[in-house]
Design an enzyme around this catalytic site. Structure first.
Site, short mmCIF file in Angstrom:
data_model
loop_
_atom_site.label_atom_id
_atom_site.label_comp_id
_atom_site.label_asym_id
_atom_site.label_seq_id
_atom_site.Cartn_x
_atom_site.Cartn_y
_atom_site.Cartn_z
N TRP A 1 -17.09 -3.98 -1.34
CA TRP A 1 -16.79 -3.36 -0.04
C TRP A 1 -17.59 -2.08 0.19
O TRP A 1 -17.87 -1.73 1.32
CB TRP A 1 -15.29 -3.10 0.10
CG TRP A 1 -14.72 -1.97 -0.72
CD1 TRP A 1 -14.35 -2.02 -2.02
CD2 TRP A 1 -14.45 -0.63 -0.28
NE1 TRP A 1 -13.86 -0.81 -2.43
CE2 TRP A 1 -13.90 0.06 -1.38
CE3 TRP A 1 -14.60 0.04 0.94
CZ2 TRP A 1 -13.52 1.41 -1.30
CZ3 TRP A 1 -14.22 1.37 1.02
CH2 TRP A 1 -13.69 2.04 -0.09
N HIS B 1 -2.95 3.04 -4.71
CA HIS B 1 -2.28 2.68 -3.44
C HIS B 1 -0.84 2.23 -3.70
O HIS B 1 -0.40 1.18 -3.23
CB HIS B 1 -3.07 1.58 -2.72
CG HIS B 1 -4.37 2.09 -2.16
ND1 HIS B 1 -4.46 2.69 -0.92
CD2 HIS B 1 -5.62 2.11 -2.67
CE1 HIS B 1 -5.72 3.04 -0.68
NE2 HIS B 1 -6.45 2.71 -1.74
N TRP C 1 -8.37 -3.29 8.40
CA TRP C 1 -7.42 -2.26 7.97
C TRP C 1 -6.75 -1.73 9.23
O TRP C 1 -7.40 -1.59 10.28
CB TRP C 1 -8.16 -1.13 7.24
CG TRP C 1 -8.88 -1.61 6.02
CD1 TRP C 1 -10.22 -1.83 5.88
CD2 TRP C 1 -8.29 -1.96 4.76
NE1 TRP C 1 -10.50 -2.29 4.61
CE2 TRP C 1 -9.34 -2.38 3.90
CE3 TRP C 1 -6.98 -1.96 4.28
CZ2 TRP C 1 -9.11 -2.79 2.59
CZ3 TRP C 1 -6.76 -2.37 2.97
CH2 TRP C 1 -7.81 -2.76 2.14
N GLU D 1 -9.98 2.78 -5.05
CA GLU D 1 -9.56 4.15 -4.73
C GLU D 1 -8.36 4.60 -5.57
O GLU D 1 -7.31 4.94 -5.04
CB GLU D 1 -9.21 4.23 -3.24
CG GLU D 1 -10.40 3.89 -2.37
CD GLU D 1 -10.07 3.85 -0.88
OE1 GLU D 1 -10.94 4.21 -0.08
OE2 GLU D 1 -8.94 3.47 -0.51
N ASP E 1 0.86 -1.19 0.00
CA ASP E 1 0.00 0.00 0.00
C ASP E 1 0.90 1.24 0.00
O ASP E 1 2.12 1.12 -0.03
CB ASP E 1 -0.96 -0.01 1.21
CG ASP E 1 -2.32 0.59 0.83
OD1 ASP E 1 -2.33 1.75 0.38
OD2 ASP E 1 -3.34 -0.09 0.97
N TYR F 1 -16.30 -4.40 8.20
CA TYR F 1 -15.08 -3.64 8.44
C TYR F 1 -14.81 -3.59 9.95
O TYR F 1 -15.39 -2.81 10.69
CB TYR F 1 -15.19 -2.23 7.83
CG TYR F 1 -14.66 -2.21 6.40
CD1 TYR F 1 -14.92 -3.28 5.54
CD2 TYR F 1 -13.89 -1.16 5.93
CE1 TYR F 1 -14.44 -3.29 4.25
CE2 TYR F 1 -13.39 -1.16 4.62
CZ TYR F 1 -13.67 -2.23 3.79
OH TYR F 1 -13.19 -2.23 2.50
N PHE F 2 -13.88 -4.41 10.36
CA PHE F 2 -13.60 -4.55 11.79
C PHE F 2 -12.65 -3.48 12.31
O PHE F 2 -12.24 -3.51 13.46
CB PHE F 2 -13.06 -5.96 12.09
CG PHE F 2 -14.10 -7.05 11.95
CD1 PHE F 2 -15.38 -6.80 11.48
CD2 PHE F 2 -13.79 -8.36 12.30
CE1 PHE F 2 -16.33 -7.80 11.35
CE2 PHE F 2 -14.73 -9.38 12.18
CZ PHE F 2 -16.00 -9.09 11.70
C1 ACM Z 1 -11.06 -0.40 0.67
O1 ACM Z 1 -11.53 -0.36 1.82
N1 ACM Z 1 -10.45 0.66 0.15
C2 ACM Z 1 -11.16 -1.60 -0.14
#
Ligand code: ACM
Ligand code: ZN
Length: 571
Positions: free
Chosen positions: A435, A305, A510, A369, A228, A460-461
């Site tokens: 997502w 990214h 994330w 993104e 990333d 999304y934890f």
């Molecule tokens: C993401 O949460 N950008 C896949």
């Protein structure tokens, strides 16, 4: 380079002597028949929820002397090469489970015992991943459709053993297990967890612990987010600068990212932060996961990214400027240049090594993104659009993704991308990871693409677990309590044919605001158990029953030494 991970000056030789002493005492106690007897716990409570649990009145007394029998290697009992290797892994998991209880490994029987003992059996009439576990007063029988099913049965057995069997207090002489018949099978083929190791790095041991906690929940896909803007974490021998330069950021933003412009008020931890996995370590993790019936899917982000890669090799960007590895968390405009042919040589070179390391059918190339600002001003990108007849900038991303997909397919692999890949003209063969809600997934399934459902609203934890954010460690934002994860229906809005396109579900962790593994576990548990139940037990979910089972599962976490949040327990 990760901070504060040195083992320090502990005296391991003293520990070794102490351990030897403890083992001697344990052996002496066993020989004299002393030691505790751990009583059975009732009712039987297993998570994710099995198809059927029928409890009897009696118990089976398990001791270190009860032999276990595995099919596969005995003459005439071959079950195919894959199954032999798989059953070897099941045997290891079984031994690993019981050894701490008795202070010694269980004994493997030379031949199928006439009666009693613990018997594993592969059965053609059961589906892949399915198993039937029967505990009688005489022994334990585990029939399964394949080695994975047998492994899941061992995970269920883990939850049948009273947690006291794993607590300190001297060797255990016998453990009682309730008489029970459990029939079980997974509802969804793909039950995933993504770990972002780019924003914060997790050691090989921590990654293995993550895989352990997935195994406990019968999850089977570990999606490893390896690259990333803030760090490149996988050794690529053709491109050594990726780890020499791209794996280290000079400093890291402290506190919440304000987004947009970064001004004087932003504070930074000025300690360089880094870390990466060597190819040997990657192989070690892939093998560790495989022995737990977990496939590792690598993610190499392309074309967005990309700052850590561009910092390593400036010729990968549209401008060729020298960048630093990113130190803040927001989306970055600086992305790979799809106008230059050298960018494709690079990504194919990287992927060639990735394919050597990861045998997974699917390879994730990100695709989320990706701003197109740089492409609009780039002569190479504009020329590419003209020669390829591409008339908008999103189409340029579609071109780049399709080229990478062709490369992967030529090597027998399938591409997965985040749902943005739908916007740039996705091919019918790409797998879409939804997502931004489930809309992308629904759209993809309607057009026949395969889908993994991973909407931020349920999966999304890195979101808070409660509205009371003041009492929580800093998180990304949002609010995703346990009950909401449990309520997720990945099939909502889909008809029968479209449902068949949904491979399964995935939780994403994330790690912008998750600096260490203790916090990672806190964010994962127990929410992972709720998502595991969505994937494994979708057709038999029952929130009240899940709540009752959760307290038992927490004691399993305690026995395994996992750190977890207590919001779901009314604490
Ligand atoms: C993401 O949460 N950008 C896949
Ligand atoms: Zn360009």
């Amino acid at each position: 380079m990760a901070r504060g991970r040195s083992a320090g000056g502990r005296d391991f030789s003293a520990r070794g002597t102490l351990l030897g002493g403890v083992l001697l005492v344990a052996a002496a106690l066993l020989a004299s028949g002393c030691g505790r007897v751990i009583r059975a716990e009732r009712p039987v409570q297993v998570t994710p929820r099995p198809v059927e649990v029928v409890e009897g009145e009696g118990v089976f007394r398990l001791t270190a002397r009860v032999p276990y029998w595995m099919p596969g290697e005995e003459p005439g009992g071959e079950t195919g090469e894959g199954t032999v290797a798989g059953m070897k892994a099941v045997g290891e998991a079984f031994v690993e489970l019981l050894t701490p209880c008795f202070g010694q490994p269980p004994v493997r029987a030379e031949r199928l015992p006439e009666r009693g003992g613990i018997r594993f059996e592969i059965c053609d009439t059961l589906d892949a991943g399915a198993y039937c576990l029967e505990v009688t007063r005489e022994g334990i029988g585990i029939r399964s459709g394949d080695a994975a099913g047998a492994f899941y049965a061992v995970q269920t057995l883990r939850q049948l053993l009273p947690p006291a069997a794993f607590s300190p207090g001297g060797p255990v002489r016998a453990v009682e297990i309730p008489e029970v018949r459990i029939v079980d099978r997974p509802c969804m083929a793909y039950r995933g967890l993504m770990l972002d190791v780019a924003r914060h790095f997790f050691t090989v041991d921590e990654v293995k612990r993550t895989i352990d906690l997935m195994a406990l929940h019968k999850m089977n896909v570990f999606h490893w987010h390896l690259t990333d803007d803030q760090g490149w974490r996988i050794e690529i021998r053709r491109y050594p600068e990726l780890t020499r330069v791209g794996s280290v950021r000079r400093r890291t933003l402290i506190g919440k990212d304000p987004g947009g412009e970064y001004d004087e008020s932003c504070r930074y931890d000025e300690t360089p932060y880094g870390g990466y996995y060597t190819q040997e370590q990657i192989r070690e993790v892939v093998d560790y996961a495989a022995r737990r019936f977990i496939t590792v899917i690598p993610e190499i982000e392309f074309p967005g990214h990309a700052v850590a890669a561009l910092a390593s090799y400036p010729w990968l960007s549209c401008t060729g400027e020298l960048y630093e590895v990113r130190q803040t968390w927001d989306i970055d405009d600086r992305v790979f240049c799809p106008g230059r042919e050298s960018t494709f040589e690079f990504i194919e070179g990287v992927l060639s090594e990735v394919l050597e390391l990861f045998p997974s059918e699917y390879i994730h190339i990100g695709g989320d993104e990706c701003p197109t600002k740089m492409w609009a001003r780039c002569g190479h990108c504009q020329a590419r659009m003209r020669t390829e007849g591409i008339d908008d900038l999103r189409g340029l991303q579609g071109y780049a993704t399709a080229r990478v997909e062709r490369f992967l397919q030529a090597h027998g692999r399938q591409l997965i991308g985040w749902d943005e890949i739908l916007e740039s003209g996705v091919t019918p063969t790409a797998v879409v990871m939804s997502w931004r809600g489930t809309e992308g997934g629904v759209r993809a399934a309607r057009q026949g693409n395969r889908v993994v459902m991973s909407p931020s609203t349920y999966c999304y934890f890195d979101y808070y677990q409660t509205e009371d954010t003041a009492s929580e460690p800093l998180a990304w934002g949002g609010c995703l309590p346990l009950e909401k994860v449990y309520a997720f229906d990945p099939y909502e809005g889909l008809d029968e044919r479209e449902r068949a396109c949904v491979l399964g579900v995935q939780a994403n962790l994330w790690t912008e605001y998750i600096p260490d593994f203790g916090q990672a576990q806190y964010m994962l548990l127990p929410r992972l158990s709720a998502l595991a139940e969505v994937g494994w037990s979708l057709d038999r979910k029952d929130p009240a029953d899940y709540r009752r089972r959760l307290a038992r599962l927490a004691r399993c976490y305690d026995a395994a030494g996992f750190h977890y949040a207590r919001h779901g327990f009314g604490e």
